[in-house]
Design an enzyme around this catalytic site. Structure first.
Site, PDB file in Angstrom:
ATOM      1  N   VAL A  62      -5.811  -5.271   8.571  1.00 52.25           N
ATOM      2  CA  VAL A  62      -6.758  -6.400   8.547  1.00 52.25           C
ATOM      3  C   VAL A  62      -8.160  -5.861   8.278  1.00 52.25           C
ATOM      4  CG1 VAL A  62      -7.830  -8.232   9.927  1.00 52.25           C
ATOM      5  CG2 VAL A  62      -5.365  -7.822  10.113  1.00 52.25           C
ATOM      6  N   GLU A  64      -9.111   1.716  13.953  1.00 52.47           N
ATOM      7  CA  GLU A  64      -9.173   2.976  13.206  1.00 52.47           C
ATOM      8  C   GLU A  64     -10.216   3.913  13.823  1.00 52.47           C
ATOM      9  OE1 GLU A  64      -6.992   3.650  10.346  1.00 52.47           O
ATOM     10  OE2 GLU A  64      -6.136   1.975  11.468  1.00 52.47           O
ATOM     11  N   THR A  72       0.835  -1.215   0.000  1.00 53.99           N
ATOM     12  CA  THR A  72       0.000   0.000   0.000  1.00 53.99           C
ATOM     13  C   THR A  72       0.866   1.260   0.000  1.00 53.99           C
ATOM     14  OG1 THR A  72      -0.084   0.195   2.403  1.00 53.99           O
ATOM     15  CG2 THR A  72      -1.757  -1.199   1.357  1.00 53.99           C
ATOM     16  N   GLY A 124      -5.532  -2.281  11.618  1.00 52.89           N
ATOM     17  CA  GLY A 124      -6.119  -1.385  10.612  1.00 52.89           C
ATOM     18  C   GLY A 124      -6.020  -1.999   9.223  1.00 52.89           C
ATOM     19  N   ASP A 141     -20.765 -17.298  16.519  1.00 49.93           N
ATOM     20  CA  ASP A 141     -22.005 -17.645  17.239  1.00 49.93           C
ATOM     21  C   ASP A 141     -23.207 -16.814  16.780  1.00 49.93           C
ATOM     22  OD1 ASP A 141     -21.178 -15.242  18.222  1.00 49.93           O
ATOM     23  OD2 ASP A 141     -21.331 -15.763  20.345  1.00 49.93           O
ATOM     24  N   GLU A 187      -9.085  -3.095   6.725  1.00 49.92           N
ATOM     25  CA  GLU A 187      -9.253  -2.669   5.321  1.00 49.92           C
ATOM     26  C   GLU A 187      -9.421  -3.877   4.404  1.00 49.92           C
ATOM     27  OE1 GLU A 187      -7.095   0.081   3.119  1.00 49.92           O
ATOM     28  OE2 GLU A 187      -6.773   1.483   4.767  1.00 49.92           O
TER      29      GLU A 187
HETATM   30  N1  LIG Z   1       2.542   3.120   2.806  1.00 54.80           N
HETATM   31  C1  LIG Z   1       2.031   3.529   3.968  1.00 54.80           C
HETATM   32  N2  LIG Z   1       2.771   4.272   4.826  1.00 54.80           N
HETATM   33  C2  LIG Z   1       2.281   4.694   6.003  1.00 54.80           C
HETATM   34  N3  LIG Z   1       1.006   4.445   6.423  1.00 54.80           N
HETATM   35  C3  LIG Z   1       0.230   3.701   5.622  1.00 54.80           C
HETATM   36  C4  LIG Z   1       0.696   3.198   4.362  1.00 54.80           C
HETATM   37  N4  LIG Z   1      -0.301   2.485   3.794  1.00 54.80           N
HETATM   38  C5  LIG Z   1      -1.359   2.535   4.658  1.00 54.80           C
HETATM   39  N5  LIG Z   1      -1.056   3.272   5.746  1.00 54.80           N
HETATM   40  C6  LIG Z   1      -1.884   3.537   6.942  1.00 54.80           C
HETATM   41  O1  LIG Z   1      -1.601   2.533   7.924  1.00 54.80           O
HETATM   42  C7  LIG Z   1      -2.725   2.424   8.798  1.00 54.80           C
HETATM   43  C8  LIG Z   1      -2.931   0.995   9.227  1.00 54.80           C
HETATM   44  O2  LIG Z   1      -1.830   0.610   9.955  1.00 54.80           O
HETATM   45  P1  LIG Z   1      -1.738  -0.856  10.562  1.00 54.80           P
HETATM   46  O3  LIG Z   1      -3.025  -1.213  11.177  1.00 54.80           O
HETATM   47  O4  LIG Z   1      -1.208  -1.799   9.551  1.00 54.80           O
HETATM   48  O5  LIG Z   1      -0.616  -0.669  11.648  1.00 54.80           O
HETATM   49  P2  LIG Z   1      -0.707  -0.164  13.166  1.00 54.80           P
HETATM   50  O6  LIG Z   1      -1.550   1.044  13.267  1.00 54.80           O
HETATM   51  O7  LIG Z   1       0.693  -0.123  13.690  1.00 54.80           O
HETATM   52  O8  LIG Z   1      -1.423  -1.444  13.778  1.00 54.80           O
HETATM   53  P3  LIG Z   1      -2.224  -1.723  15.113  1.00 54.80           P
HETATM   54  O9  LIG Z   1      -3.626  -1.203  14.873  1.00 54.80           O
HETATM   55  O10 LIG Z   1      -2.188  -3.229  15.243  1.00 54.80           O
HETATM   56  O11 LIG Z   1      -1.516  -0.990  16.201  1.00 54.80           O
HETATM   57  C9  LIG Z   1      -3.921   2.966   8.048  1.00 54.80           C
HETATM   58  O12 LIG Z   1      -4.391   4.082   8.771  1.00 54.80           O
HETATM   59  C10 LIG Z   1      -3.369   3.400   6.697  1.00 54.80           C
HETATM   60  O13 LIG Z   1      -3.905   4.641   6.325  1.00 54.80           O
END
Ligand SMILES: Nc1ncnc2c1ncn2[C@@H]1O[C@H](COP(=O)(O)OP(=O)(O)OP(=O)(O)O)[C@@H](O)[C@H]1O
Length: 319
Positions: free
Chosen positions: A71, A286, A41, A69, A226, A73
């Site tokens: 997962v 999110e 992404t 986040g 369930d 999407e």
């Molecule tokens: N190339 C990218 N660089 C930075 N952020 C990105 C990129 N692609 C998507 N995103 C953002 O990353 C977010 C999702 O992050 P992800 O859930 O994978 O990690 P996290 O926030 O560290 O996880 P967790 O919720 O488990 O703490 C989304 O808000 C999305 O907008």
């Protein structure tokens, strides 16, 4: 379908695309015959788009490589595909909290997680549909793990990303403690089944899965298949003297406590009181804000690659 007939689409959150362990894992698995297409992404929304194109890309299984986040999407993208064609979902956890993967008991290291995705069998789970209103706009989205509203949601949405990364799950508790010091409550009306309740809540959790916010178990008895979700309501307290009762109820999850109510439902709606701000919500990690929303179960809508004996499946009920 045998392993050699499967085609895997890996959707990687771009911020983890350079992860050496993941690169090595993909190379390793390809050498031993795993057929893999990779998409990385660039920004929010991409993971859902890639997942929605899974059938066109020939994928029979879609592996979300990222945090909760990502997962979420991928689930939303897969829900755009007709049920009979919908590929199974696997997870390689690469986020800072990874609440869903952790509670499922999936391997947390990229090499073992990708290897596991190859050998685990898909189990159907419920998906929760959320229809939300903000002003004149109506939006439909899906989640598989948990939505928290109010206090819980503020914790996750206001924890700075870099702090989250540095401290892993610990940062959530730290912010939680700070927020509790100057907390506010959220007032609204809840409807479920034939029940209605006016509530002034500190926290609302609607769990298909069990934990969110970096290890906070808010729906300890939830099952993924369930046909229901678990509801945790935590009423507001007015003085510090009430806190011990509230905290002790949060260990027990009583059906009808003084501060805590815990029950199951297949549909529930919340309407914010008119003079109130829209409720801050966190759906699978999110942050959102909605004045009015309704959640309902879409039974057994998605197959997920789960460990054998996963305690979140009704077949493995030991209670
Ligand atoms: N190339 C990218 N660089 C930075 N952020 C990105 C990129 N692609 C998507 N995103 C953002 O990353 C977010 C999702 O992050 P992800 O859930 O994978 O990690 P996290 O926030 O560290 O996880 P967790 O919720 O488990 O703490 C989304 O808000 C999305 O907008």
């Amino acid at each position: 379908m045998t392993d050699t007939q499967q085609h895997y689409l890996l959707i990687i959150n771009g911020k983890s695309a350079g992860n050496p362990a993941l690169r090595e894992a993909v190379e390793e698995q390809r050498k031993t015959g795993m057929s893999i297409t990779v998409r990385s992404t660039w920004e929010g929304g991409d993971a859902a788009e890639f997942a929605a194109q899974a059938v066109e890309l020939g994928a029979t299984r879609v592996i979300a490589c990222g945090g909760d986040g990502t997962v979420n999407e991928v689930v939303n993208g897969l829900m755009r595909i007709a049920h009979d064609l919908r590929p199974a979902l696997g997870i390689v956890p690469l986020g800072s909290a990874n609440d869903f993967a952790t509670s499922l008991g999936l391997p947390l290291e990229p090499g073992s997680a990708l290897e596991a995705a190859r050998h685990l069998s898909p189990s159907p789970i419920d998906v929760i549909r959320m229809t939300a209103q903000s002003g004149a706009e109506e939006a439909v989205s899906y989640y598989v793990n948990m939505t928290t509203g109010g206090f819980g949601a503020e914790i996750t949405s206001s924890t700075p990303k870099t702090l989250k990364r540095m401290l892993g799950g610990g940062a959530y508790s730290l912010m939680g403690a700070l927020k509790a010091w100057r907390h506010r409550s959220y007032r609204g009306t809840l409807h479920w089944g034939d029940q209605e309740q006016e509530a002034s809540l500190l926290l609302l959790a609607l769990g298909n899965g069990r934990q969110s916010g970096g290890g906070q178990v808010l729906a300890p008895r939830a099952k993924l298949d369930d046909g229901r979700f678990d509801v945790l309501l935590v009423k507001d307290f007015s003085s510090a003297a009430e806190l011990p009762t509230l905290l002790s109820e949060l260990q027990q999850f009583p059906a009808e406590g003084r501060f805590v109510r815990y029950f199951t439902a297949s549909q529930l709606s919340v309407t914010t009181q008119q003079d109130e701000e829209p409720w801050p919500l966190t759906l699978d990690g999110e942050a959102r804000r909605y004045e009015q929303f309704c959640v309902e179960v879409v039974p057994l809508a998605l197959k997920v690659l789960l460990p054998e004996g996963c305690s979140l499946l009704t077949a493995n009920d030991r209670q």
